[in-house]
Scaffold this motif. Structure first.
Motif, mmCIF file in Angstrom:
data_model
loop_
_atom_site.group_PDB
_atom_site.id
_atom_site.type_symbol
_atom_site.label_atom_id
_atom_site.label_comp_id
_atom_site.label_asym_id
_atom_site.label_seq_id
_atom_site.Cartn_x
_atom_site.Cartn_y
_atom_site.Cartn_z
ATOM 1 N N LEU A 184 -7.321 -3.460 7.112
ATOM 2 C CA LEU A 184 -6.093 -3.109 7.956
ATOM 3 C C LEU A 184 -6.313 -1.531 8.114
ATOM 4 O O LEU A 184 -6.773 -0.774 7.418
ATOM 5 N N GLU A 185 -5.724 -0.981 9.172
ATOM 6 C CA GLU A 185 -5.982 0.463 9.621
ATOM 7 C C GLU A 185 -4.656 1.178 8.952
ATOM 8 O O GLU A 185 -3.879 1.258 9.397
ATOM 9 N N VAL A 186 -4.827 1.357 7.744
ATOM 10 C CA VAL A 186 -4.030 2.074 6.846
ATOM 11 C C VAL A 186 -4.548 3.169 6.087
ATOM 12 O O VAL A 186 -5.631 3.044 5.459
ATOM 13 N N GLN A 187 -3.916 4.305 6.169
ATOM 14 C CA GLN A 187 -4.376 5.450 5.064
ATOM 15 C C GLN A 187 -3.518 5.524 3.994
ATOM 16 O O GLN A 187 -2.314 5.797 4.195
ATOM 17 N N VAL A 188 -4.030 5.526 2.848
ATOM 18 C CA VAL A 188 -3.241 5.537 1.692
ATOM 19 C C VAL A 188 -3.151 6.921 1.040
ATOM 20 O O VAL A 188 -4.211 7.428 0.885
ATOM 21 N N VAL A 189 -1.947 7.817 0.898
ATOM 22 C CA VAL A 189 -2.149 8.947 0.351
ATOM 23 C C VAL A 189 -1.624 9.040 -1.138
ATOM 24 O O VAL A 189 -0.237 8.325 -1.259
ATOM 25 N N TRP A 190 -2.568 9.190 -1.678
ATOM 26 C CA TRP A 190 -2.069 9.127 -3.405
ATOM 27 C C TRP A 190 -1.013 10.432 -3.904
ATOM 28 O O TRP A 190 -1.946 11.541 -3.784
ATOM 29 N N GLY A 191 0.093 10.296 -4.439
ATOM 30 C CA GLY A 191 0.566 11.435 -4.751
ATOM 31 C C GLY A 191 2.127 11.161 -4.710
ATOM 32 O O GLY A 191 2.562 9.945 -4.061
ATOM 33 N N ASP A 192 3.052 12.221 -5.311
ATOM 34 C CA ASP A 192 4.504 12.116 -5.211
ATOM 35 C C ASP A 192 4.992 12.248 -3.838
ATOM 36 O O ASP A 192 4.538 13.311 -3.080
ATOM 37 N N LEU B 51 -0.323 -5.818 -14.525
ATOM 38 C CA LEU B 51 0.783 -4.919 -13.983
ATOM 39 C C LEU B 51 2.266 -5.354 -14.343
ATOM 40 O O LEU B 51 2.211 -6.705 -14.219
ATOM 41 N N LYS B 52 3.057 -4.439 -14.536
ATOM 42 C CA LYS B 52 4.647 -5.065 -14.398
ATOM 43 C C LYS B 52 5.264 -3.897 -13.553
ATOM 44 O O LYS B 52 4.890 -2.459 -13.657
ATOM 45 N N PRO B 53 6.398 -4.345 -12.873
ATOM 46 C CA PRO B 53 7.302 -3.432 -12.037
ATOM 47 C C PRO B 53 7.757 -2.287 -13.034
ATOM 48 O O PRO B 53 8.083 -2.576 -14.172
ATOM 49 N N GLU C 106 -0.740 5.231 -9.554
ATOM 50 C CA GLU C 106 -2.225 5.199 -9.512
ATOM 51 C C GLU C 106 -2.805 3.848 -10.009
ATOM 52 O O GLU C 106 -3.884 3.126 -9.817
ATOM 53 N N ARG C 107 -2.050 2.941 -10.790
ATOM 54 C CA ARG C 107 -2.266 1.765 -11.348
ATOM 55 C C ARG C 107 -2.195 0.757 -10.142
ATOM 56 O O ARG C 107 -2.907 -0.265 -10.262
#
Length: 286
Positions: free
Chosen positions: A104-112, A31-33, A91-92
């Motif tokens: 960890l207790e984290v919900q990741v929501v993918w989208g704009d 990856l690259k920023p 998404e990368r």
């Protein structure tokens, strides 16, 4: 007597905010920023802790984060016991976040983030985020209008932070300043140097905390539009801005006189209470 080096030689064992670990993660995942997504990753542990602290990340508190990137700030918030939902567009980053947020207790929501339904957030939600600079203003206005969000502690460009906290009559005052004060209050937490990020951005940043007063009635959309029209051209008079917004000159003059304002007053010098009086006089709001 020599002391052992406290920094692990293996970058994969270094703290997630260390430059070596960030580079290792990016390289390993190919990856690259991405500049177009405003990706500048925080690499300063003191600033990460300061943001989480100022934002109110505590056990059981619902926290919304925007743009977790590699999960550096996300980790800091989640480890304090907060219930974290984080929105990510790129998404990368799926395999990276699966690794860095594991356990960890984290919900990741993918989208704009611009398409997310902020009205669906539970009451008492606190936003804590390193916001993408190119959509900062849009996101802040969404946070202000979401009834469940009580505060937003965000990393923004320093000039945006100055605009948010500006008062009528000051150089930085504008529409963003006006809506921030209509919904609540703004506190400057600290400035953040360019070197706290990888890659370093072109500008200095600031951490600000906005607190939204949900006991007040929300400003009417008509009044917000009126304020935006009034402040649209910073160097023009209030009268000229309202004329450009479609109001009749004679009606504007009457409203100015009723509010005790000069005919040549600049909009940025007018208190919100006076703008409110004018909006009533012009029939915009009751």
């Amino acid at each position: 007597m020599s002391h052992p080096d406290p920094t692990p030689r293996d970058p994969a064992l270094a703290p997630l905010y260390s430059p070596a670990r960030v580079r290792e993660l990016l390289t390993r995942h190919g990856l690259k920023p991405t500049k177009s997504l405003g990706q500048n990753f925080l690499i300063d542990g003191n600033i990460l802790r300061a943001i989480a602290e100022a934002g109110g990340a505590q056990p059981g508190v619902p926290v919304l984060e925007i743009g977790p990137g590699l999960g550096v700030l996300t980790q800091e918030i989640a480890r304090r016991g907060a219930q974290v939902t984080t929105l990510e567009k790129d998404e990368r980053l799926r395999p990276v976040l699966a690794e860095t947020l594991d356990g960890l207790e984290v919900q990741v929501v993918w989208g704009d983030a611009l398409n997310f339904d902020y009205a669906s957030l539970p009451a008492g939600t606190r936003v804590i985020a390193n916001l993408p600079y190119y959509i900062t203003g849009l996101l802040l206005s969404r946070f202000m209008r979401a009834p469940g969000i009580v505060s937003a502690t965000v990393l923004v460009q320093k000039e945006v932070a100055q605009r948010l906290a500006a008062k009528p009559g000051s150089d930085n005052y504008g529409f963003l300043s006006a809506i921030a004060s209509l919904y609540g209050s703004v506190r400057h937490v600290r400035d953040v140097p360019k070197g706290a990020f990888f890659p370093a951005p072109d500008v200095t940043s600031s951490v600000v905390r906005l607190d939204f007063d949900r006991s007040r009635p929300a400003p009417e959309p008509e009044f917000l539009s009126f304020v935006e029209t009034a402040l649209h051209h910073r160097r023009k008079t209030l009268r000229n801005n309202l004329r450009l917004g479609g109001f009749e000159g004679e009606a504007i003059d009457e409203a100015l006189a009723a509010a005790g304002l000069r005919g040549d007053v600049r909009a940025e010098d007018v208190a919100l209470g006076d703008l409110r009086d004018m909006a009533v006089k012009l029939g915009v709001v009751r």
